[in-house]
Design an enzyme around this catalytic site. Structure first.
Site, PDB file in Angstrom:
ATOM      1  N   THR A 178       0.464  -0.963   0.135  1.00 40.57           N
ATOM      2  CA  THR A 178       0.720  -0.495  -0.180  1.00 40.57           C
ATOM      3  C   THR A 178       1.082   1.403   0.136  1.00 40.57           C
ATOM      4  O   THR A 178       0.559   2.112  -0.741  1.00 40.57           O
ATOM      5  CB  THR A 178      -1.069  -0.445   1.091  1.00 40.57           C
ATOM      6  OG1 THR A 178      -0.714  -0.222   2.675  1.00 40.57           O
ATOM      7  CG2 THR A 178      -2.390  -1.282   1.153  1.00 40.57           C
TER       8      THR A 178
ATOM      9  N   GLY B 270     -10.049   0.291  -3.795  1.00 42.85           N
ATOM     10  CA  GLY B 270     -11.810   0.340  -4.422  1.00 42.85           C
ATOM     11  C   GLY B 270     -12.721  -0.613  -3.907  1.00 42.85           C
ATOM     12  O   GLY B 270     -13.374  -1.087  -4.728  1.00 42.85           O
TER      13      GLY B 270
ATOM     14  N   HIS C 224     -54.319  -6.976 -25.018  1.00 42.55           N
ATOM     15  CA  HIS C 224     -54.197  -7.955 -24.674  1.00 42.55           C
ATOM     16  C   HIS C 224     -53.153  -9.129 -25.875  1.00 42.55           C
ATOM     17  O   HIS C 224     -53.562  -8.535 -27.366  1.00 42.55           O
ATOM     18  CB  HIS C 224     -54.787  -9.401 -24.666  1.00 42.55           C
ATOM     19  CG  HIS C 224     -56.407  -9.016 -23.730  1.00 42.55           C
ATOM     20  ND1 HIS C 224     -56.266  -9.097 -22.842  1.00 42.55           N
ATOM     21  CD2 HIS C 224     -57.864  -8.194 -24.574  1.00 42.55           C
ATOM     22  CE1 HIS C 224     -57.732  -8.364 -22.325  1.00 42.55           C
ATOM     23  NE2 HIS C 224     -58.589  -7.757 -23.236  1.00 42.55           N
TER      24      HIS C 224
ATOM     25  N   ALA D 121     -56.678  -8.266 -29.016  1.00 46.97           N
ATOM     26  CA  ALA D 121     -56.051  -9.203 -28.848  1.00 46.97           C
ATOM     27  C   ALA D 121     -54.913  -9.200 -30.232  1.00 46.97           C
ATOM     28  O   ALA D 121     -56.076  -9.860 -30.944  1.00 46.97           O
ATOM     29  CB  ALA D 121     -56.310  -9.833 -28.493  1.00 46.97           C
TER      30      ALA D 121
ATOM     31  N   TYR E 166     -40.907  -4.181 -39.570  1.00 48.09           N
ATOM     32  CA  TYR E 166     -39.301  -4.841 -40.473  1.00 48.09           C
ATOM     33  C   TYR E 166     -39.462  -5.760 -40.804  1.00 48.09           C
ATOM     34  O   TYR E 166     -40.352  -6.971 -41.098  1.00 48.09           O
ATOM     35  CB  TYR E 166     -39.036  -5.429 -39.091  1.00 48.09           C
ATOM     36  CG  TYR E 166     -37.290  -5.840 -39.122  1.00 48.09           C
ATOM     37  CD1 TYR E 166     -36.547  -4.677 -39.341  1.00 48.09           C
ATOM     38  CD2 TYR E 166     -36.649  -7.534 -38.658  1.00 48.09           C
ATOM     39  CE1 TYR E 166     -35.053  -5.180 -39.298  1.00 48.09           C
ATOM     40  CE2 TYR E 166     -35.522  -7.771 -39.043  1.00 48.09           C
ATOM     41  CZ  TYR E 166     -34.374  -6.304 -38.775  1.00 48.09           C
ATOM     42  OH  TYR E 166     -33.632  -6.861 -39.263  1.00 48.09           O
TER      43      TYR E 166
ATOM     44  N   SER F 223     -59.451  -8.488 -33.639  1.00 53.26           N
ATOM     45  CA  SER F 223     -57.994  -9.231 -33.354  1.00 53.26           C
ATOM     46  C   SER F 223     -57.566  -9.839 -34.188  1.00 53.26           C
ATOM     47  O   SER F 223     -58.025  -9.379 -34.986  1.00 53.26           O
ATOM     48  CB  SER F 223     -59.144 -10.331 -32.225  1.00 53.26           C
ATOM     49  OG  SER F 223     -59.932  -9.180 -30.219  1.00 53.26           O
TER      50      SER F 223
ATOM     51  N   ALA G 184     -61.416  -7.986 -36.954  1.00 56.07           N
ATOM     52  CA  ALA G 184     -60.608  -8.883 -36.655  1.00 56.07           C
ATOM     53  C   ALA G 184     -59.514 -10.085 -37.976  1.00 56.07           C
ATOM     54  O   ALA G 184     -60.552 -10.761 -39.169  1.00 56.07           O
ATOM     55  CB  ALA G 184     -61.773 -10.224 -36.195  1.00 56.07           C
TER      56      ALA G 184
ATOM     57  N   ARG H 254     -58.640 -10.322 -45.301  1.00 53.90           N
ATOM     58  CA  ARG H 254     -58.515 -11.634 -45.256  1.00 53.90           C
ATOM     59  C   ARG H 254     -58.641 -12.515 -46.266  1.00 53.90           C
ATOM     60  O   ARG H 254     -59.927 -11.424 -46.887  1.00 53.90           O
ATOM     61  CB  ARG H 254     -58.698 -12.278 -44.216  1.00 53.90           C
ATOM     62  CG  ARG H 254     -60.809 -11.448 -43.190  1.00 53.90           C
ATOM     63  CD  ARG H 254     -61.220 -12.010 -42.658  1.00 53.90           C
ATOM     64  NE  ARG H 254     -62.520 -11.666 -42.038  1.00 53.90           N
ATOM     65  CZ  ARG H 254     -62.932 -10.849 -41.275  1.00 53.90           C
ATOM     66  NH1 ARG H 254     -62.563 -10.260 -39.841  1.00 53.90           N
ATOM     67  NH2 ARG H 254     -64.395 -11.184 -41.310  1.00 53.90           N
TER      68      ARG H 254
END
Length: 444
Positions: free
Chosen positions: A68, A90, A350, A367, A374, A392, A410, A427
């Site tokens: 020391t 330290g 949800h 939900a 991305y 949903s 949905a 859809r």
């Protein structure tokens, strides 16, 4: 430590031990801080390369570890001889600035002061030897102590204050005639006495504050004691902590009034918790601001977030960096957000992922909704305007905008903008196949 990480960089309550010592030194009003490094010196310096402390530290390398006294002598050429020197370690991370300031003041005309501790377990530590008048005459390391000296319970903490000029003169006289073959800083005590000076001392009763760390067990014990102390402190200042032994504060957190913290809550980094916030069990909050009257349910994780007033979060919500919840917004169970603003009164209740998105006021996200932000290379933004209703299991393929008051059916995949007030259904048409038989299990 059985570790590739230098000992002084091991974290205690979220901060490297050395950082805590540097902060204590700064809090005393030190003109300059000298950090003497030896083994793994480069790794220690690199840790502070991008730290604001780096510009305020004078780095000194001790190429040979010769004790020391030798370590301190390496820094002395850069110290003004008219100054006082405070020697810290330290791996003694819980030092209190108030105690250190008192020690420096005690140094006075004698030019030397020692911080001591009376402990029931002095084994392995340097003993404070006093004469019949109670004056310190020397510090004897345990390896050099006789049986009578080993019975002494007052020990040297290692923390000392000096006149820089006197310290330099004393260190030039030290030698390695001891059991460890090192230059002891503590030899300066006997030299001061030989010069006819009275060695000043300050005794601390806080054993934890001067506890050194030499292994992971000691580090873990200090962690537990520090966490308990922090929990007691915030409880004393008005925060309800349901279990003082089961909350972790790893950094700096400020609290408003009437906050309630349940068990196993972890607060990391810099946080602010507003008035009347309730934090449920097993919640992690990191570098975030939580507005007043917000309720965070169990098992929620928040990082780098801004939560405004009276929001509802969780349980099992994950709010990633860049999330902003405006007043009275609601994020429900198994919802993940990232770089997203959820407008005033809007709900994502949800099983949804909302990333790189702007959700305006009073929108409802059903939900299973995801923003497809991305394409494998670039990120794109989704904008859901006020009063929109997302059905949903909607997939919003960014970049895309859902107009004010618009609705998605949905199960839709939305690939283009929806005008205000319109219903979008994206859809395939359902077909019912008659006489269809389910597959059966094949047998050998």
């Amino acid at each position: 430590m059985y570790s590739d990480l230098p000992k002084v960089l091991h974290p205690l309550a979220g901060q490297a031990m050395l950082t805590r010592v540097i902060e204590a030194a700064e809090a005393t009003g030190a003109d300059k801080i000298h950090v003497v490094t030896g083994f793994q010196s480069e790794m220690v310096r690199n840790h502070y390369q991008d730290s604001p402390y780096n510009d305020r530290i004078h780095w000194v390398e001790q190429t040979e570890q010769l004790g020391t006294g030798h370590a301190v002598s390496q820094a002395l050429p850069a110290v003004d001889p008219d100054n006082q020197v405070l020697v810290l370690y330290g791996d003694v991370p819980l030092l209190e600035a108030e105690t250190l300031t008192k020690l420096v003041a005690a140094c006075g005309d004698s030019g030397i002061a020692v911080l001591t501790l009376d402990t029931a377990n002095p084994a392995g530590l340097g003993r404070i030897v006093r004469n019949n008048k109670g004056d310190i005459t020397e510090i004897v390391e345990e390896k050099d102590a006789n049986i009578e000296q080993k019975a002494i319970t007052e020990i040297n903490t290692g923390i000392m204050a000096f006149s820089a000029a006197k310290l330099k003169a004393w260190l030039e006289k030290t030698n390695t005639n001891n059991a460890q073959g090192e230059y002891y800083l503590t030899d300066t005590v006997a030299m001061a006495c030989a010069d006819g000076l009275k060695v000043s001392s300050l005794t601390t009763e806080d054993e934890d504050s001067v506890q050194g760390v030499n292994n992971r067990l000691q580090l873990a014990e200090l962690e537990r004691r520090l966490q308990r102390k922090q929990a007691e402190q915030i409880a004393s200042n008005g925060t309800t902590v349901l279990n003082l032994d089961r909350v972790e504060i790893r950094g700096h957190t400020t609290f408003g009034k009437d906050v309630v913290i349940d068990i196993n809550v972890i607060l990391e980094g810099d946080n602010h918790i507003g008035d009347r916030v309730r934090i449920g069990p097993n919640t992690v909050i990191k570098n975030s601001r939580i507005g007043s009257d917000t309720c965070i349910e169990a098992f929620s994780h928040l990082e780098d977030c801004e939560i405004q007033l009276a929001c509802q979060i969780g349980p099992y919500a994950r709010l990633r960096p860049g999330t902003v919840l405006c007043d009275k917004a609601k994020i429900g169970n198994f919802v993940e957000t990232k770089k997203t603003v959820i407008g005033k009164g809007s709900k994502v209740n949800h099983l949804s992922y909302i990333g790189d998105a702007q959700v305006d006021e009073a929108a409802n996200v059903g939900a299973g909704t995801i923003t497809c932000n991305y394409d494998g290379v670039n990120k794109y933004k989704t904008h859901i305007k006020s009063n929109a209703f997302i059905g949903s299991n909607t997939a919003l393929v960014a970049p895309v905008t859902v107009g004010m008051g618009a609705t998605t059916g949905a199960g839709s995949v939305i690939t283009s903008d929806i005008p205000d007030g319109q219903l979008a259904i994206g859809r395939g048409k359902q077909r019912n196949i008659p006489n269809w038989k389910r597959p059966t299990k094949k047998t050998d």
